[in-house]
Design a protein around this motif. Structure first.
Motif, PDB file in Angstrom:
ATOM      1  N   UNK A 171      -1.477   7.953   0.711  1.00 18.50           N
ATOM      2  CA  UNK A 171      -0.356   7.040   0.528  1.00 18.50           C
ATOM      3  C   UNK A 171      -0.046   6.439   1.886  1.00 18.50           C
ATOM      4  N   UNK A 172       0.160   5.134   1.934  1.00 20.71           N
ATOM      5  CA  UNK A 172       0.442   4.463   3.199  1.00 20.71           C
ATOM      6  C   UNK A 172       1.755   4.975   3.778  1.00 20.71           C
ATOM      7  N   UNK A 196      -9.774   6.725 -12.900  1.00 24.46           N
ATOM      8  CA  UNK A 196      -9.038   7.918 -12.482  1.00 24.46           C
ATOM      9  C   UNK A 196      -7.828   7.525 -11.643  1.00 24.46           C
ATOM     10  N   UNK A 197      -8.024   6.625 -10.699  1.00 30.39           N
ATOM     11  CA  UNK A 197      -6.930   6.142  -9.845  1.00 30.39           C
ATOM     12  C   UNK A 197      -5.819   5.528 -10.700  1.00 30.39           C
ATOM     13  N   UNK A 198      -6.195   4.669 -11.629  1.00 30.09           N
ATOM     14  CA  UNK A 198      -5.203   3.986 -12.483  1.00 30.09           C
ATOM     15  C   UNK A 198      -4.358   4.967 -13.275  1.00 30.09           C
ATOM     16  N   UNK A 199      -4.968   6.045 -13.713  1.00 24.92           N
ATOM     17  CA  UNK A 199      -4.219   7.058 -14.453  1.00 24.92           C
ATOM     18  C   UNK A 199      -3.347   7.892 -13.518  1.00 24.92           C
ATOM     19  N   UNK A 200      -3.907   8.326 -12.408  1.00 27.67           N
ATOM     20  CA  UNK A 200      -3.178   9.191 -11.478  1.00 27.67           C
ATOM     21  C   UNK A 200      -1.940   8.535 -10.889  1.00 27.67           C
ATOM     22  N   UNK A 201      -2.027   7.241 -10.618  1.00 27.91           N
ATOM     23  CA  UNK A 201      -0.898   6.589  -9.958  1.00 27.91           C
ATOM     24  C   UNK A 201       0.352   6.552 -10.832  1.00 27.91           C
ATOM     25  N   UNK A 202       0.208   6.858 -12.114  1.00 29.02           N
ATOM     26  CA  UNK A 202       1.380   6.958 -12.988  1.00 29.02           C
ATOM     27  C   UNK A 202       2.142   8.259 -12.758  1.00 29.02           C
ATOM     28  N   UNK A 203       1.490   9.245 -12.140  1.00 26.76           N
ATOM     29  CA  UNK A 203       2.082  10.567 -12.000  1.00 26.76           C
ATOM     30  C   UNK A 203       2.315  11.019 -10.565  1.00 26.76           C
ATOM     31  N   UNK A 204       1.588  10.442  -9.639  1.00 30.17           N
ATOM     32  CA  UNK A 204       1.686  10.866  -8.246  1.00 30.17           C
ATOM     33  C   UNK A 204       1.544   9.630  -7.358  1.00 30.17           C
ATOM     34  N   UNK A 205       2.333   9.560  -6.281  1.00 32.94           N
ATOM     35  CA  UNK A 205       2.210   8.385  -5.419  1.00 32.94           C
ATOM     36  C   UNK A 205       0.849   8.366  -4.720  1.00 32.94           C
ATOM     37  N   UNK A 206       0.097   7.307  -4.934  1.00 33.45           N
ATOM     38  CA  UNK A 206      -1.242   7.202  -4.341  1.00 33.45           C
ATOM     39  C   UNK A 206      -1.590   5.727  -4.114  1.00 33.45           C
ATOM     40  N   UNK A 207      -2.098   5.433  -2.925  1.00 30.10           N
ATOM     41  CA  UNK A 207      -2.563   4.089  -2.593  1.00 30.10           C
ATOM     42  C   UNK A 207      -4.080   4.046  -2.458  1.00 30.10           C
ATOM     43  N   UNK A 243      -3.236   5.845   9.241  1.00 32.74           N
ATOM     44  CA  UNK A 243      -1.899   5.310   8.944  1.00 32.74           C
ATOM     45  C   UNK A 243      -1.392   5.787   7.585  1.00 32.74           C
ATOM     46  N   UNK A 244      -1.840   6.957   7.162  1.00 30.41           N
ATOM     47  CA  UNK A 244      -1.506   7.448   5.822  1.00 30.41           C
ATOM     48  C   UNK A 244      -0.990   8.872   5.846  1.00 30.41           C
ATOM     49  N   UNK A 245      -0.346   9.211   4.762  1.00 29.84           N
ATOM     50  CA  UNK A 245      -0.116  10.606   4.407  1.00 29.84           C
ATOM     51  C   UNK A 245      -1.200  10.925   3.385  1.00 29.84           C
ATOM     52  N   UNK A 246      -1.587  12.170   3.296  1.00 33.50           N
ATOM     53  CA  UNK A 246      -2.673  12.506   2.372  1.00 33.50           C
ATOM     54  C   UNK A 246      -2.495  13.891   1.765  1.00 33.50           C
TER      55      UNK A 246
END
Length: 161
Positions: A140-141, A29-40, A118-121
């Motif tokens: 996201x950091x 899920x993470x691998x797919x989502x990071x293509x569309x929304x900034x996520x760490x 230390x993140x935005x969420x």
């Protein structure tokens, strides 16, 4: 980038349901989502407001996954300020909360979920039949990492339907 909401939802659902192993499903899920929304990082928690507890399920970062479910002592006591904030958020019917300044969070939340310091969420309320059962946290950091447009991402909106 134009995204067909139905196709996007189908792809995310396929990844979430791709495995009975939580670690594999959250990684896909993470691998797919990071293509569309900034996520760490992607976190999944179950909340029990009546007992004042948070049950972390899993957290995924590029460095790997942490599974918390089934581990002894895996629940976290919610301090009263966090229970009140959670009840207020549930009553507000605000499906997505953008957190760009951890210092504005209830202190109990930072003690319960220290990786948010230390993140935005983006915090998505997960509900079944109108009752909140938990939260999915996309982080996201750094500060000021999310904008209103991120909260209207098709994944975010479809998750809340």
């Amino acid at each position: 980038m134009t995204i067909d909401k139905n196709a996007f939802f189908r792809e995310v659902t396929l990844r979430i349901c791709s495995s009975l192993d939580i670690d594999q499903a959250i990684e896909h899920t993470f691998s797919y989502l990071e293509r569309f929304i900034p996520v760490d990082a992607l976190g999944l928690i179950f909340t029990d407001l009546d007992r004042g507890r948070i049950y972390p399920v899993a957290k995924f970062e590029r460095e790997g996954v942490q599974i918390f479910i089934g581990k002894k002592g895996s629940w976290i006591h919610m301090e009263e300020d966090l229970v009140e904030a959670s009840r207020a958020g549930e009553a507000e019917e605000k499906p997505v909360i953008i957190l760009n300044h951890p210092d504005e969070l209830p202190p109990g939340m930072l003690r319960s979920i220290p990786w948010l310091t230390s993140c935005s969420a983006l915090v998505l309320q997960l509900k079944i039949h109108g009752q909140m059962i938990g939260k999915m946290i996309l982080a996201k950091k750094g500060l000021e990492g999310y904008l209103e447009k991120d909260a209207s991402n098709p994944f975010v909106m479809m998750t809340l339907s």
